[in-house]
Design a protein around this motif. Structure first.
Motif, PDB file in Angstrom:
ATOM      1  N   ASP A 168       0.851  -1.099   0.055  1.00  0.00           N
ATOM      2  CA  ASP A 168      -0.125   0.034   0.057  1.00  0.00           C
ATOM      3  C   ASP A 168       0.825   1.386  -0.169  1.00  0.00           C
ATOM      4  O   ASP A 168       0.251   2.306   0.348  1.00  0.00           O
ATOM      5  CB  ASP A 168      -0.941   0.322   1.226  1.00  0.00           C
ATOM      6  CG  ASP A 168      -2.135  -1.241   1.214  1.00  0.00           C
ATOM      7  OD1 ASP A 168      -2.491  -1.475  -0.038  1.00  0.00           O
ATOM      8  OD2 ASP A 168      -2.522  -1.666   2.028  1.00  0.00           O
ATOM      9  N   GLY A 169       2.170   1.282  -0.303  1.00  0.00           N
ATOM     10  CA  GLY A 169       3.080   2.160  -0.496  1.00  0.00           C
ATOM     11  C   GLY A 169       4.084   2.462   0.453  1.00  0.00           C
ATOM     12  O   GLY A 169       4.167   1.464   1.380  1.00  0.00           O
ATOM     13  N   THR A 170       4.815   3.257   0.198  1.00  0.00           N
ATOM     14  CA  THR A 170       6.144   3.219   1.258  1.00  0.00           C
ATOM     15  C   THR A 170       6.146   3.688   2.470  1.00  0.00           C
ATOM     16  O   THR A 170       6.699   3.394   3.369  1.00  0.00           O
ATOM     17  CB  THR A 170       7.215   4.507   0.349  1.00  0.00           C
ATOM     18  OG1 THR A 170       6.762   5.591  -0.016  1.00  0.00           O
ATOM     19  CG2 THR A 170       7.801   3.459  -0.839  1.00  0.00           C
ATOM     20  N   ALA A 171       5.051   4.695   2.618  1.00  0.00           N
ATOM     21  CA  ALA A 171       4.799   5.133   4.052  1.00  0.00           C
ATOM     22  C   ALA A 171       4.272   3.871   4.728  1.00  0.00           C
ATOM     23  O   ALA A 171       4.291   3.755   5.873  1.00  0.00           O
ATOM     24  CB  ALA A 171       3.677   6.573   4.127  1.00  0.00           C
ATOM     25  N   ASP A 172       3.246   2.895   4.039  1.00  0.00           N
ATOM     26  CA  ASP A 172       2.778   2.008   4.908  1.00  0.00           C
ATOM     27  C   ASP A 172       3.910   0.789   5.188  1.00  0.00           C
ATOM     28  O   ASP A 172       3.876   0.169   6.224  1.00  0.00           O
ATOM     29  CB  ASP A 172       1.613   1.399   3.807  1.00  0.00           C
ATOM     30  CG  ASP A 172       1.240  -0.039   4.379  1.00  0.00           C
ATOM     31  OD1 ASP A 172       0.676   0.030   5.482  1.00  0.00           O
ATOM     32  OD2 ASP A 172       1.604  -1.032   3.878  1.00  0.00           O
ATOM     33  N   ALA A 173       4.726   0.746   4.204  1.00  0.00           N
ATOM     34  CA  ALA A 173       5.931  -0.085   4.516  1.00  0.00           C
ATOM     35  C   ALA A 173       6.761   0.214   5.763  1.00  0.00           C
ATOM     36  O   ALA A 173       7.045  -0.557   6.583  1.00  0.00           O
ATOM     37  CB  ALA A 173       7.075  -0.082   3.261  1.00  0.00           C
TER      38      ALA A 173
ATOM     39  N   ARG B 124       0.085   5.036   0.237  1.00  0.00           N
ATOM     40  CA  ARG B 124       0.700   6.174   1.137  1.00  0.00           C
ATOM     41  C   ARG B 124       1.983   6.294   0.989  1.00  0.00           C
ATOM     42  O   ARG B 124       2.869   5.293   1.004  1.00  0.00           O
ATOM     43  CB  ARG B 124       0.067   5.366   2.323  1.00  0.00           C
ATOM     44  CG  ARG B 124      -1.344   5.409   2.715  1.00  0.00           C
ATOM     45  CD  ARG B 124      -1.553   4.583   3.863  1.00  0.00           C
ATOM     46  NE  ARG B 124      -0.851   4.975   5.007  1.00  0.00           N
ATOM     47  CZ  ARG B 124      -0.346   4.379   5.917  1.00  0.00           C
ATOM     48  NH1 ARG B 124      -0.441   3.000   5.959  1.00  0.00           N
ATOM     49  NH2 ARG B 124       0.111   4.885   7.088  1.00  0.00           N
ATOM     50  N   GLU B 125       2.451   7.436   0.645  1.00  0.00           N
ATOM     51  CA  GLU B 125       3.795   7.836   0.020  1.00  0.00           C
ATOM     52  C   GLU B 125       4.517   8.450   1.411  1.00  0.00           C
ATOM     53  O   GLU B 125       4.173   9.152   2.081  1.00  0.00           O
ATOM     54  CB  GLU B 125       3.680   9.046  -0.894  1.00  0.00           C
ATOM     55  CG  GLU B 125       2.753   8.571  -1.951  1.00  0.00           C
ATOM     56  CD  GLU B 125       3.336   7.769  -3.204  1.00  0.00           C
ATOM     57  OE1 GLU B 125       4.407   7.169  -3.072  1.00  0.00           O
ATOM     58  OE2 GLU B 125       2.588   7.531  -4.131  1.00  0.00           O
ATOM     59  N   LEU B 126       6.069   7.803   1.280  1.00  0.00           N
ATOM     60  CA  LEU B 126       6.896   8.199   2.200  1.00  0.00           C
ATOM     61  C   LEU B 126       7.487   9.577   1.945  1.00  0.00           C
ATOM     62  O   LEU B 126       7.666  10.365   2.851  1.00  0.00           O
ATOM     63  CB  LEU B 126       8.186   7.319   1.999  1.00  0.00           C
ATOM     64  CG  LEU B 126       9.404   7.427   3.102  1.00  0.00           C
ATOM     65  CD1 LEU B 126       8.640   7.067   4.489  1.00  0.00           C
ATOM     66  CD2 LEU B 126      10.614   6.593   2.748  1.00  0.00           C
ATOM     67  N   THR B 127       7.290  10.338   0.559  1.00  0.00           N
ATOM     68  CA  THR B 127       7.487  11.632   0.668  1.00  0.00           C
ATOM     69  C   THR B 127       6.461  12.392   1.266  1.00  0.00           C
ATOM     70  O   THR B 127       6.965  13.779   1.543  1.00  0.00           O
ATOM     71  CB  THR B 127       7.497  11.955  -1.089  1.00  0.00           C
ATOM     72  OG1 THR B 127       6.220  11.254  -1.703  1.00  0.00           O
ATOM     73  CG2 THR B 127       8.446  11.231  -1.711  1.00  0.00           C
ATOM     74  N   ASP B 128       5.419  12.068   1.504  1.00  0.00           N
ATOM     75  CA  ASP B 128       4.270  12.621   2.449  1.00  0.00           C
ATOM     76  C   ASP B 128       4.741  12.907   4.011  1.00  0.00           C
ATOM     77  O   ASP B 128       4.752  13.872   4.601  1.00  0.00           O
ATOM     78  CB  ASP B 128       2.812  12.146   2.420  1.00  0.00           C
ATOM     79  CG  ASP B 128       2.283  12.388   0.916  1.00  0.00           C
ATOM     80  OD1 ASP B 128       2.590  13.446   0.308  1.00  0.00           O
ATOM     81  OD2 ASP B 128       1.413  11.538   0.595  1.00  0.00           O
ATOM     82  N   VAL B 129       5.707  11.742   4.389  1.00  0.00           N
ATOM     83  CA  VAL B 129       5.929  11.765   5.598  1.00  0.00           C
ATOM     84  C   VAL B 129       7.318  12.774   5.537  1.00  0.00           C
ATOM     85  O   VAL B 129       7.523  13.610   6.504  1.00  0.00           O
ATOM     86  CB  VAL B 129       6.652  10.177   5.966  1.00  0.00           C
ATOM     87  CG1 VAL B 129       7.308  10.371   7.233  1.00  0.00           C
ATOM     88  CG2 VAL B 129       5.432   9.313   6.016  1.00  0.00           C
ATOM     89  N   LEU B 130       8.008  12.808   4.454  1.00  0.00           N
ATOM     90  CA  LEU B 130       9.175  13.625   4.550  1.00  0.00           C
ATOM     91  C   LEU B 130       8.523  15.092   4.483  1.00  0.00           C
ATOM     92  O   LEU B 130       9.345  16.024   5.131  1.00  0.00           O
ATOM     93  CB  LEU B 130       9.990  13.647   3.194  1.00  0.00           C
ATOM     94  CG  LEU B 130      10.916  14.694   2.796  1.00  0.00           C
ATOM     95  CD1 LEU B 130      12.084  14.725   4.041  1.00  0.00           C
ATOM     96  CD2 LEU B 130      11.662  14.400   1.511  1.00  0.00           C
ATOM     97  N   ASP B 131       7.500  15.310   3.949  1.00  0.00           N
ATOM     98  CA  ASP B 131       6.820  16.869   3.897  1.00  0.00           C
ATOM     99  C   ASP B 131       6.557  17.053   5.544  1.00  0.00           C
ATOM    100  O   ASP B 131       6.797  18.356   5.887  1.00  0.00           O
ATOM    101  CB  ASP B 131       5.730  16.751   3.251  1.00  0.00           C
ATOM    102  CG  ASP B 131       5.863  17.038   1.724  1.00  0.00           C
ATOM    103  OD1 ASP B 131       6.868  17.182   1.303  1.00  0.00           O
ATOM    104  OD2 ASP B 131       4.999  16.631   0.950  1.00  0.00           O
ATOM    105  N   ARG B 132       6.143  16.181   6.238  1.00  0.00           N
ATOM    106  CA  ARG B 132       5.846  16.648   7.612  1.00  0.00           C
ATOM    107  C   ARG B 132       7.090  16.631   8.493  1.00  0.00           C
ATOM    108  O   ARG B 132       7.117  17.431   9.324  1.00  0.00           O
ATOM    109  CB  ARG B 132       5.076  15.145   8.353  1.00  0.00           C
ATOM    110  CG  ARG B 132       3.527  15.108   7.960  1.00  0.00           C
ATOM    111  CD  ARG B 132       2.837  13.959   8.670  1.00  0.00           C
ATOM    112  NE  ARG B 132       1.504  13.834   8.118  1.00  0.00           N
ATOM    113  CZ  ARG B 132       0.457  13.297   8.721  1.00  0.00           C
ATOM    114  NH1 ARG B 132       0.617  12.519   9.964  1.00  0.00           N
ATOM    115  NH2 ARG B 132      -0.834  13.213   8.439  1.00  0.00           N
TER     116      ARG B 132
END
Length: 395
Positions: free
Chosen positions: A82-87, A187-195
């Motif tokens: 389900d995406g890198t953030a999920d991973a 769910r993208e890890l780049t959105d975690v990077l934005d946070r």
């Protein structure tokens, strides 16, 4: 530092080479791609690896075990991709409140540059490229001292500095993983990077070298990089009538027969046989137990384990999967007559390889009949066959 390596995806852009194995286990020089990534992480300061596995994950567990060359390995399974953030959220059960690193399992990283990323954390590895619109492009503060966000494949890039998929997050980032699905439904890890950019200072650390190995021709790039760095080492059974020039590696248990010419850089792995009267040039990997036979020329290619190109054939700038068999007289075209770069179909779309020369991609167990001609950029699926005299112009 705990280092999470993301290696769960199906590698659909690398099909058909990933039909029977995860993408991070594809061969680069004398080991799987993922092993180079883990080695770079250890050189950079990782003292524990957390591998997120999924598709064909048993192959990764079997290869690395619980300890790899003294480095502890933990495994967590991402049951649905389900995406890198999920991973990363799956991996967070193994993390404490200390800073941690995250790497893509299909990335090749220069170890010294990666160490600079680890030491600068919170940080993201970055690299200047001539074609930033093909990557996630970093948005920077006016003085370029901190990252303010990332834009995926923008038509008008704000900079030429792109995200290499190497991160160091603060420990509290495990509380920032509940990001929403992106337009791609992941769910993208780049959105975690934005946070992270909103909560702390994230430094962009320019890397000297990095390669995203996501598509078949990039496997050629990876082997060109790492085989190109090897020194000459001839330990196998080499006939005195063979001519080995330059940086050629012949592993113990490999055989090079009479009349063979090998112009390095090239690597002939354990159990492989070359010749008689074969010609190997460019940066070429002949993997374990592969056979390159009489009057065969192989140029700048990856020939995977157990493949056989036994008689009177030409293979140029190609990726030949495991256990492929080329019938006598099979010839691969690798140059367009209009001198344009070769295009390959990836996930149903025609993609520019950026290579003036690129031949074919053959999936595991594919077989050609005698005197088959394969046009530039074609793919043979896993187990595909051709008839004698076939001219293959499409996948």
């Amino acid at each position: 530092m705990d280092t999470v390596i993301l290696a769960a995806g199906e590698g659909t852009r690398m099909r058909p080479l990933t039909a029977d194995r995860p993408k991070p286990m594809l061969p680069v020089a004398d080991r799987p791609l993922l092993e180079h990534t883990i080695e770079a992480a250890r050189s950079a300061g990782a003292d524990r690896i957390i591998l997120v596995i999924g598709y064909e994950g048993a192959a990764i567990r079997e290869h690395f075990g619980d300890v790899w060359d003294g480095l502890p390995i933990e495994y967590v399974e991402q049951s649905t991709q389900d995406g890198t953030a999920d991973a990363l959220q799956v991996a967070s059960q193994e993390l404490d409140d200390e800073p941690f690193a995250v790497l893509n399992g299909d990335g090749l990283y220069d170890p010294q540059s990666l160490r600079a990323v680890f030491e600068a954390g919170p940080a993201v590895g970055a690299m200047r490229v001539p074609n930033p619109s093909q990557y996630g492009v970093l948005e920077l503060s006016e003085d370029e001292s901190r990252v303010t966000g990332v834009i995926e494949k923008p038509s008008d890039p704000p900079s030429d500095l792109v995200n290499t998929g190497a991160y160091v997050f603060p420990g509290e980032a495990v509380d920032w993983l509940d990001v929403a699905e992106s337009e791609r439904g992941e769910r993208e890890l780049t959105d975690v990077l934005d946070r992270a950019c909103e909560s702390t200072t994230v430094a962009p650390v320019e890397m000297d070298r990095w390669l995203d190995v996501g598509r078949p021709w990039e496997l050629l790039d990876a082997n060109e990089w790492l085989i190109g760095e090897r020194s000459r080492a001839v330990a196998g059974n080499v006939h005195p009538g063979a001519d080995l020039q330059g940086r050629v590696v012949v592993e113990p248990g490999a055989t090079v027969r009479h009349g063979v010419v090998i112009e390095g850089p090239a690597m002939i792995r354990e159990g492989a046989t070359v010749g008689p009267n074969a010609y190997i040039r460019g940066t070429t990997l002949v993997d374990r137990n592969a056979q390159i036979g009489h009057a065969v020329e192989v140029k700048n290619s990856v020939v995977m384990a157990g493949a056989s190109i036994a008689h009177l054939s030409y293979v140029g700038d190609s990726v030949i999967g495991p256990d492929v068999n080329f019938g006598a007289g099979t010839v691969v075209a690798n140059l367009r007559h209009d001198d344009q770069s070769v295009r390959v179909t990836v996930k149903g779309e025609s993609v520019d390889t950026g290579r003036r020369k690129f031949g074919c991609v053959c999936g595991p167990g594919a077989k050609t009949g005698i005197n088959t001609s394969l046009n530039v950029g074609v793919t043979l699926d896993a187990g595909a066959t051709t008839n004698p005299g076939a001219v293959v112009r499409r996948d």
